[in-house]
Design an enzyme around this catalytic site. Structure first.
Site, PDB file in Angstrom:
ATOM      1  N   SER A   1     -91.216  13.919   9.775  1.00 41.38           N
ATOM      2  CA  SER A   1     -91.002  15.074   8.431  1.00 41.38           C
ATOM      3  C   SER A   1     -89.753  16.102   9.254  1.00 41.38           C
ATOM      4  O   SER A   1     -89.316  17.219   8.808  1.00 41.38           O
ATOM      5  CB  SER A   1     -92.386  15.846   8.781  1.00 41.38           C
TER       6      SER A   1
ATOM      7  N   THR B   1     -88.216  13.700  19.426  1.00 40.37           N
ATOM      8  CA  THR B   1     -89.947  13.618  19.633  1.00 40.37           C
ATOM      9  C   THR B   1     -90.572  12.110  20.190  1.00 40.37           C
ATOM     10  O   THR B   1     -89.756  10.868  19.727  1.00 40.37           O
ATOM     11  CB  THR B   1     -90.914  14.372  18.337  1.00 40.37           C
TER      12      THR B   1
ATOM     13  N   THR C   1     -92.666  16.235  19.738  1.00 35.67           N
ATOM     14  CA  THR C   1     -91.678  17.046  18.832  1.00 35.67           C
ATOM     15  C   THR C   1     -90.719  18.235  19.394  1.00 35.67           C
ATOM     16  O   THR C   1     -92.002  19.633  20.318  1.00 35.67           O
ATOM     17  CB  THR C   1     -92.061  17.369  17.440  1.00 35.67           C
TER      18      THR C   1
ATOM     19  N   GLY D   1     -93.500  20.468  14.979  1.00 34.60           N
ATOM     20  CA  GLY D   1     -95.136  20.496  13.714  1.00 34.60           C
ATOM     21  C   GLY D   1     -95.753  19.428  13.535  1.00 34.60           C
ATOM     22  O   GLY D   1     -96.583  19.912  12.274  1.00 34.60           O
TER      23      GLY D   1
ATOM     24  N   ASN E   1     -93.839  12.034  19.544  1.00 37.61           N
ATOM     25  CA  ASN E   1     -94.843  11.823  18.514  1.00 37.61           C
ATOM     26  C   ASN E   1     -95.616  13.539  19.122  1.00 37.61           C
ATOM     27  O   ASN E   1     -95.101  14.428  18.853  1.00 37.61           O
ATOM     28  CB  ASN E   1     -95.079  10.768  18.190  1.00 37.61           C
TER      29      ASN E   1
HETATM   30  O1  DON Z   1     -91.544  12.136  13.015  1.00 37.18           O
HETATM   31  C1  DON Z   1     -92.854  13.543  12.753  1.00 37.18           C
HETATM   32  O2  DON Z   1     -92.580  13.656  11.500  1.00 37.18           O
HETATM   33  C2  DON Z   1     -93.273  12.993  14.424  1.00 37.18           C
HETATM   34  N1  DON Z   1     -93.158  12.450  14.772  1.00 37.18           N
HETATM   35  C3  DON Z   1     -93.144  14.489  14.357  1.00 37.18           C
HETATM   36  C4  DON Z   1     -94.130  15.057  15.597  1.00 37.18           C
HETATM   37  C5  DON Z   1     -94.975  16.424  15.460  1.00 37.18           C
HETATM   38  O3  DON Z   1     -93.765  17.129  15.086  1.00 37.18           O
HETATM   39  C6  DON Z   1     -95.441  16.523  17.132  1.00 37.18           C
HETATM   40  N2  DON Z   1     -94.861  18.336  17.071  1.00 37.18           N
HETATM   41  N3  DON Z   1     -95.872  19.029  17.440  1.00 37.18           N
END
Ligand code: DON
Length: 578
Positions: A460, A406, A388, A480, A408
């Site tokens: 999130s 993102t 992300t 995050g 992911n």
């Molecule tokens: O949408 C989400 O909440 C997750 N796929 C976000 C992933 C993420 O933030 C990874 N990065 N650090």
């Protein structure tokens, strides 16, 4: 913010010294924000992004007359080239757009969608256990990407420039190549095992023979350049129909997934009403479901509004305790109620209401941490009917973009669709594979977030704007995973409660609690005295690696001056103004 501001947190120190309140008010410490950790400062437009070349592109577009949305779309395409671990066209995300002329803020949901062949139990193995390898590192890990369609919707509705024009800087970077930074080299190497599984991916991210790219080398992405050219020429059809869509479907299926060309053609971004709240006189505008981000940001702020946080002080044991207790209650509710609003009724108004915040406070003890085992999602019946990266942009007219998108995890599923240069997401892991079984971010969920064809996995991501008197005051967001919500929360609190400027607010050590696991995660920099106070209240405090990578811009409503800061927690980020 130009000039001198009062830092309310300092009032507490005077109180300790036994002064009267009026003496405190008079003598409250006064700081010039520029005498502190320094934000970037500009008079016209500003971009804050996790990678410098992309930030430069956005800034230049505005300097040449483009608005915040033109710049934002250009940054999104550029990051797909320069920050392949997270920037993308093979993923999805959320964008808030604030239109200064109408005063309205719009929410664009371009989250990935589960393909038609997706089923509730698709990530369970023969023994009925959740198979995270399949939900993270196979063709089945990918949802139908939304970024290209989302950017087109943003540009058509709120931009002023041509589609091809805003994509062209990304095409140039992919064709000519970018200088590999230590961060890029390092992040590719960290995902070597996942990328090497797929020859089309290895051919891009490693030299012939599998040798690593080193800092200073050039990374050329010829296939991605070709795909971007097709998208620039044919619009989203260049991605969702024809050769690119067919290649995505073929590669995903060859790796065990079910995306078809029909799934690609059926993808639709959605314009949604942002979720709104208020905090100590500021308006909070953030992303509604299928992100949980905005709902829980507002829910936690509402609960904390009832406590004298400024007086209790920034990152003190008392403040962190109250924050952690509110976070636990919110993440418990997340596990029960949050999902794609096109499939489940999410009780947004109940969760973000001030009445419910009062109820939360009744459950919070000032002295003791409530064990997570004793916390259950609240009874909110009846339901209402009904890796992300983040970048922020503000233009000279006060229009703004807050975008988090993102694939992911870093480099998504690791799968590049053959011949396209498109790195596919592993967003399907954000669904709840099995009730109560944690996903990659330790988050648990149930029915509301079960896999279903055409559904969007719960997120999130929390692209957020804070408004004062109807005008943009702060634009922020972060990557995050589960920690995004609490990271954004702390930037907002650091500025509103603790009078920090945007650079200080982005730098201050962070804390996080997500109900399960029952641990209070803190960064290095939370003092041992504080940790002891928290332990005495019953918290299981664990010091872990840094959380988040915020990219934030604050706009002085009186003068229009912009102050911005990139989180120092990750390298290569840049906040640039003109
Ligand atoms: O949408 C989400 O909440 C997750 N796929 C976000 C992933 C993420 O933030 C990874 N990065 N650090």
């Amino acid at each position: 913010m130009k000039g001198r501001i009062v830092r309310p947190g300092r009032v507490a120190a005077f109180m300790l010294a036994g002064m009267s309140f009026s003496a405190m008010a008079q003598q409250a410490a006064i700081f010039d924000p520029m005498d502190r950790i320094h934000p970037v400062w500009a008079e016209s437009g500003m971009v804050s992004a996790q990678e410098r070349l992309a930030a430069e592109i956005g800034r230049d577009i505005m300097a040449q007359g483009g608005n915040a949305v033109d710049a934002g779309v250009a940054v999104a395409f550029a990051l797909a080239v320069t920050l392949p671990r997270a920037g993308n066209i093979g993923g999805g995300g959320f964008m808030l757009v604030h239109d200064a002329e109408t005063g309205r803020t719009h929410a664009i949901d371009y989250r990935e969608m589960a393909p038609q062949g997706a089923t509730r139990d698709m990530f369970l193995d023969a023994a009925g256990e959740a198979d995270s390898d399949r939900s993270l590192y196979s063709g089945a890990a990918s949802g139908v990407p939304g970024t290209v369609a989302g950017m087109k919707l943003a540009l058509d509705n709120y931009g002023s420039m041509d589609w091809a024009e805003v994509i062209s800087p990304a095409i140039r970077l992919a064709e000519e190549g970018i200088a590999v930074t230590p961060e890029l080299a390092d992040s590719i190497e960290a995902e070597r095992a996942h990328l090497e599984k797929f020859p089309a991916s290895a051919a891009i991210f490693f030299k012939p023979g599998g040798e690593s790219y080193r800092p200073g080398d050039r990374l050329v992405q010829a296939d991605l350049a070709k795909t971007l050219r097709t998208i620039a020429k044919d619009g989203p059809d260049g991605f969702y129909k024809g050769a690119v869509a067919e290649a995505v479907a073929r590669s995903v299926q060859a790796a065990g997934g079910v995306i078809t060309p029909e799934d690609m053609a059926a993808y639709k971004p959605v314009l949604r009403e942002p979720v709104r709240g208020s905090y100590r006189g500021y308006d909070i505008v953030s992303m509604p479901p299928p992100s949980s981000g905005g709902v829980h940001l507002i829910q936690i702020l509402n609960a904390l509004e009832g406590y004298p946080i400024a007086t209790l002080g920034q990152n003190t044991g008392e403040t962190i305790h109250l924050m952690a207790e509110a976070m636990k209650l919110a993440y418990a509710d997340r596990s029960e109620y949050l999902g794609d609003p096109d499939f489940v009724d999410v009780p947004v108004a109940a969760l973000t209401g001030k009445d419910y915040a009062a109820e939360m406070r009744r459950k919070i003890s000032a002295d003791f941490a409530t064990p997570s085992t004793m916390i259950k999602p609240a009874d909110l019946a009846p339901y209402e009917s009904d890796q992300t990266t983040h970048f922020s942009v503000v233009d000279k007219d006060g229009n703004a973009v807050s975008n988090t998108y993102t694939i992911n995890l870093n480099y998504g599923s690791g799968l590049v669709a053959e011949g396209t240069g498109v790195l596919m997401n592993n967003e399907m892991d954000d669904f709840s594979a099995k009730p109560g079984v944690p996903n990659a971010f330790g988050l648990v969920g149930g029915d509301a977030n079960a896999v279903q064809a055409g559904k969007r996995p719960l997120s999130s991501m929390t692209p957020t704007m804070v408004l004062k008197d109807g005008k943009v005051w702060l634009v922020t967001g972060s990557p995050g995973g589960a920690r995004i919500i609490t990271t954004v929360l702390q930037v907002v609190m650091n500025m509103i409660d603790h009078g920090m400027n945007v650079a200080e607010a982005s730098t201050a050590p962070r804390i996080h609690h997500q109900w399960l696991p029952d641990e209070l995660r803190v960064e290095e920099g939370i003092g041992l005295d504080t940790i002891r106070i928290l332990q005495a209240k019953g918290h299981d405090v664990v010091v872990k690696e840094a959380m988040g990578s915020t990219q934030s811009i604050m706009r002085d409503p009186a003068t229009g001056t912009l102050y911005g800061a990139s989180d120092p927690r990750r390298p290569d980020a840049a906040t640039l103004g003109y």
